[in-house]
Scaffold this motif. Structure first.
Motif, PDB file in Angstrom:
ATOM      1  N   UNK A  53     -59.440 -25.732  -3.626  1.00  0.00           N
ATOM      2  CA  UNK A  53     -60.378 -25.708  -4.750  1.00  0.00           C
ATOM      3  C   UNK A  53     -59.644 -26.157  -6.002  1.00  0.00           C
ATOM      4  N   UNK A  54     -60.396 -26.677  -6.960  1.00  0.00           N
ATOM      5  CA  UNK A  54     -59.791 -27.227  -8.177  1.00  0.00           C
ATOM      6  C   UNK A  54     -60.080 -26.376  -9.415  1.00  0.00           C
ATOM      7  N   UNK A  55     -60.774 -25.270  -9.244  1.00  0.00           N
ATOM      8  CA  UNK A  55     -61.038 -24.375 -10.373  1.00  0.00           C
ATOM      9  C   UNK A  55     -60.910 -22.933  -9.900  1.00  0.00           C
ATOM     10  N   UNK A  56     -60.602 -22.047 -10.828  1.00  0.00           N
ATOM     11  CA  UNK A  56     -60.343 -20.656 -10.469  1.00  0.00           C
ATOM     12  C   UNK A  56     -61.562 -19.955  -9.896  1.00  0.00           C
ATOM     13  N   UNK A  89     -57.311 -34.767  -8.834  1.00  0.00           N
ATOM     14  CA  UNK A  89     -56.339 -35.723  -9.379  1.00  0.00           C
ATOM     15  C   UNK A  89     -55.775 -35.210 -10.706  1.00  0.00           C
ATOM     16  N   UNK A  90     -56.648 -34.704 -11.557  1.00  0.00           N
ATOM     17  CA  UNK A  90     -56.186 -34.182 -12.855  1.00  0.00           C
ATOM     18  C   UNK A  90     -55.283 -32.959 -12.670  1.00  0.00           C
ATOM     19  N   UNK A 132     -60.921 -41.676  -0.998  1.00  0.00           N
ATOM     20  CA  UNK A 132     -60.808 -42.929  -1.750  1.00  0.00           C
ATOM     21  C   UNK A 132     -60.512 -42.661  -3.225  1.00  0.00           C
ATOM     22  N   UNK A 133     -61.157 -41.647  -3.795  1.00  0.00           N
ATOM     23  CA  UNK A 133     -60.902 -41.295  -5.195  1.00  0.00           C
ATOM     24  C   UNK A 133     -59.437 -40.895  -5.376  1.00  0.00           C
ATOM     25  N   UNK A 134     -58.945 -40.075  -4.465  1.00  0.00           N
ATOM     26  CA  UNK A 134     -57.566 -39.595  -4.565  1.00  0.00           C
ATOM     27  C   UNK A 134     -56.576 -40.740  -4.322  1.00  0.00           C
ATOM     28  N   UNK A 146     -52.265 -41.184  -5.012  1.00  0.00           N
ATOM     29  CA  UNK A 146     -51.792 -40.124  -4.129  1.00  0.00           C
ATOM     30  C   UNK A 146     -52.149 -40.450  -2.680  1.00  0.00           C
ATOM     31  N   UNK A 147     -51.190 -40.303  -1.788  1.00  0.00           N
ATOM     32  CA  UNK A 147     -51.508 -40.410  -0.365  1.00  0.00           C
ATOM     33  C   UNK A 147     -52.424 -39.260   0.013  1.00  0.00           C
TER      34      UNK A 147
END
Length: 385
Positions: free
Chosen positions: A243-246, A301-302, A337-339, A344-345
């Motif tokens: 996940x990218x947020x807490x 990514x961020x 694809x975005x990553x 980034x691999x």
């Protein structure tokens, strides 16, 4: 006439001979000193034993020709070289193998060999029986923690696999087992002392001889222990992120409530030796409608900015009663694809061993559960009815 038996005075069962297989050099030296050898002799014999057991895979003291017959006889009287009991062994149609190993009564753990991963093949080892983390997408998290595995028990999982693959001595070319990943049952950083000792033994060039650069330890985010892991082991680091947020990670990985993303990434950046040749692997399980949008790919990514990293996108592997579904393949490819475009691999991990519940997130074993063989029998009967 009623006859009653007084069991209160029944003698406790006597433990059998102790196995030396899987012990570290310091532990072997301690055993030799307990056998009556002086420290110098004990150290020398420990190194000889290490080479026979972990380089040649010996399971009989009689083959140890550079050790005096009298000492071999004494060793044979007090010790054994056998591995723990294999309670169940399954082979997937894709070549993946899974072992249920009984380390002690009521203490059973699973390990999985995955061919064609890493240089040639990887062994996923367990560091605990059960788990305390309760990650909602992980089958192991539904099993209560039984106990930590010892360093010896962790190493014995490697010996069992080497036996099965017939990969003795360690120096043989074209080995099928080249990588070790601590991604099985349990949280390795809650058992760091034993994990570090096991890595010392596994990476010993005169023994099992698997390079530390080919040993990866995965954590759900025990932030205070992450730099210590690097300092003590030199192993590669993997983070079970998802996940990218807490807010979402609090739900998927409850440990995040204790060590949030900010704290976690501060610890990751403090991991010794990070760079282009030593990247952090971030594991991201793809859950349909939960964490798989393109916006979340951009957030990922961020989040990773400034961290030498690669991302393993893991199609969710279902298990009985699981509350999630796997993201559609097109969604996973678009996410990747975005990553990838950000530099980034981001390989998409091919599910392996799903048919034997050996894939990522599917490991779970309790002594009270129905044996895997019995489950297969029931499934076969249901399919034929």
């Amino acid at each position: 006439m009623t006859v009653s038996l007084d069991l209160s005075r029944r003698p406790a069962p006597q433990p059998g001979p102790k196995s030396l297989a899987g012990l570290s050099i310091p532990a072997l030296k301690a055993e030799m000193e307990a056998l009556g050898l002086d420290p110098k002799q004990a150290g020398m014999r420990a190194k000889q034993l290490r080479r026979w057991i972990h380089h040649f895979g010996a399971n009989d003291f009689s083959v140890m020709t550079d050790i005096a017959k009298e000492l071999r006889a004494a060793l044979g009287e007090k010790y054994i070289l056998s591995r723990p009991e294999i309670a169940d062994h399954q082979v997937s149609k894709d070549g993946t193998q899974k072992w249920l190993t009984r380390f002690a009564p009521g203490v059973e753990g699973e390990s999985v060999y995955i061919p064609d991963v890493g240089k040639a093949g990887a062994l996923c080892v367990s560091s605990q029986v059960g788990c305390t983390l309760n990650c909602t997408f992980c089958h192991t998290g539904t099993q209560a923690l039984v106990r930590n595995l010892t360093a010896q028990e962790i190493v014995q999982q490697v010996l069992i696999t080497r036996d099965a693959l017939r990969e003795w001595p360690s120096s043989m070319e074209d080995r099928l087992l080249t990588n070790i990943v601590f991604m099985g049952m349990g949280e390795p950083l809650y058992n760091l002392d034993n994990v570090a000792e096991a890595i010392d033994t596994i990476s010993d060039g005169d023994g099992i001889a698997i390079s530390r650069r080919r040993i990866t330890v995965s954590t759900a985010g025990v932030a205070p222990k992450i730099p210590e892991l690097g300092q003590r082991t030199g192993a590669m680091l993997a983070i079970s992120l998802h996940a990218t947020n807490d807010e979402l990670r609090n739900e998927l990985v409850p440990l995040n409530r204790k060590y949030d993303l900010k704290t976690l990434f501060e610890a990751i950046r403090a991991y010794p030796g990070l760079g282009n040749t030593k990247r952090v692997t971030f594991e991201y399980v793809m859950l349909k409608g939960v964490n798989d949008t393109l916006a979340e790919a951009r957030d990922l990514v961020r989040l990773l900015k400034g961290v030498p990293a690669k991302i393993n996108l893991i199609p969710f592997n279902p298990w009985p009663g699981s509350p999630y579904e796997c993201s559609d393949w097109e969604t996973i490819e678009a996410f990747a694809e975005v990553v990838n475009r950000a530099g980034y691999a981001s390989p998409i991990r091919t599910p392996r061993g799903r048919d034997i519940l050996a894939a990522c997130g599917q490991l779970r074993s309790e002594s009270v559960k129905v044996r895997a063989s019995e489950l297969r029998r029931q499934q076969q009967e249901a399919a034929s009815s």
